[in-house]
Design an enzyme around this catalytic site. Structure first.
Site, short mmCIF file in Angstrom:
data_model
loop_
_atom_site.label_atom_id
_atom_site.label_comp_id
_atom_site.label_asym_id
_atom_site.label_seq_id
_atom_site.Cartn_x
_atom_site.Cartn_y
_atom_site.Cartn_z
N PRO A 9 0.79 -1.22 0.00
CA PRO A 9 0.00 0.00 0.00
C PRO A 9 0.83 1.27 0.00
CG PRO A 9 -0.09 -1.10 2.14
CD PRO A 9 0.55 -2.05 1.18
N ASN A 10 0.36 2.22 -0.78
CA ASN A 10 0.91 3.58 -0.89
C ASN A 10 2.20 3.65 -1.70
OD1 ASN A 10 -1.12 4.90 0.77
ND2 ASN A 10 -0.22 3.75 2.46
N ARG A 17 5.35 10.91 -2.67
CA ARG A 17 5.00 10.64 -1.28
C ARG A 17 6.20 10.94 -0.37
NH1 ARG A 17 4.90 4.52 1.22
NH2 ARG A 17 4.05 5.09 3.25
N TYR A 22 11.20 8.93 1.23
CA TYR A 22 11.16 7.86 0.22
C TYR A 22 11.82 8.23 -1.11
CZ TYR A 22 7.90 5.80 3.55
OH TYR A 22 7.33 5.28 4.68
N ASN A 74 8.16 -5.32 -0.90
CA ASN A 74 8.07 -4.24 0.07
C ASN A 74 6.61 -4.21 0.48
OD1 ASN A 74 7.84 -1.94 1.54
ND2 ASN A 74 9.03 -0.65 0.16
N ALA A 77 3.03 -0.71 4.90
CA ALA A 77 2.54 -0.77 6.28
C ALA A 77 2.02 -2.16 6.66
CB ALA A 77 1.45 0.27 6.48
N GLU A 98 12.60 -9.20 2.06
CA GLU A 98 11.77 -8.05 2.44
C GLU A 98 12.61 -6.78 2.25
OE1 GLU A 98 9.96 -8.56 6.35
OE2 GLU A 98 10.17 -6.41 6.73
N HIS A 100 12.71 -2.48 2.51
CA HIS A 100 12.13 -1.20 2.91
C HIS A 100 13.02 -0.08 2.42
CE1 HIS A 100 9.17 -3.18 5.35
NE2 HIS A 100 10.13 -3.94 5.83
N ARG A 107 12.86 4.89 12.83
CA ARG A 107 11.63 5.67 12.77
C ARG A 107 10.75 5.34 13.98
NH1 ARG A 107 9.16 5.15 6.94
NH2 ARG A 107 7.92 6.90 7.74
#
Ligand code: DQA
Length: 145
Positions: A9-10, A17, A22, A74, A77, A98, A100, A107
């Site tokens: 998502p996103n 964004r 990012y 990726n 969330a 995975e 990111h 964070r």
């Protein structure tokens, strides 16, 4: 198809964004780069992005029978929330990395936990979109292409 790249998502909004986190590269650019990188090594790469948990799970189920040999994901969330995506990876049993873009460990506290990481071959976080390319380098070496 050898390698499946999934973005959650996103991540369709990459490039606009929160660019300070990012970066300014679009998802289309990331995906095109990975397809070209795979092709150079003789690997067929498919890409998939969805904002919907169930659609990602359905695509993972397809990977069980469509010849996918490795998955780069990726999960966005859903990394921090989705037992269902974890269960799908366990069911499908295709090895995965995975990725990111940001360093999730630097964070908010809630980003430090991943429901997938212990099932993954490895996790890359904090290298920007270069992390996807690093993951593909690993896949190329692993698949002997
Ligand atoms: C992300 C990190 C996640 O915490 C976040 O929800 C994302 C992107 C990353 O690539 O840094 O959507 O997976």
């Amino acid at each position: 198809m050898d390698v499946l790249v999934i973005n959650g998502p996103n991540l369709n909004t990459l490039g606009t964004r929160e660019p300070e986190i990012y970066g300014s590269t679009t998802l289309a650019d990331v995906e095109a780069g990975l397809v070209a990188q795979g092709a150079d090594a003789g690997l067929a790469v498919d890409t998939f992005q969805s904002n919907h948990e169930g659609a990602i799970i359905d695509r993972l189920h397809e990977a069980r029978t469509d010849g996918t040999r490795f998955i780069i994901i990726n999960p966005g969330a859903f990394t921090h929330t989705s037992v269902a995506i974890r269960d799908a990876f366990a069911a499908v049993a295709v090895p995965f990395c995975e990725v990111h873009i940001s360093n999730v460990h630097a964070r908010e506290e809630f980003r430090r936990h991943s429901f997938l990481a212990d099932l993954a071959v490895g996790v890359l976080a904090g290298f920007g979109v270069t992390g996807y390319r690093m993951a593909m380098d690993y896949v190329i070496e692993r698949l002997g292409a």
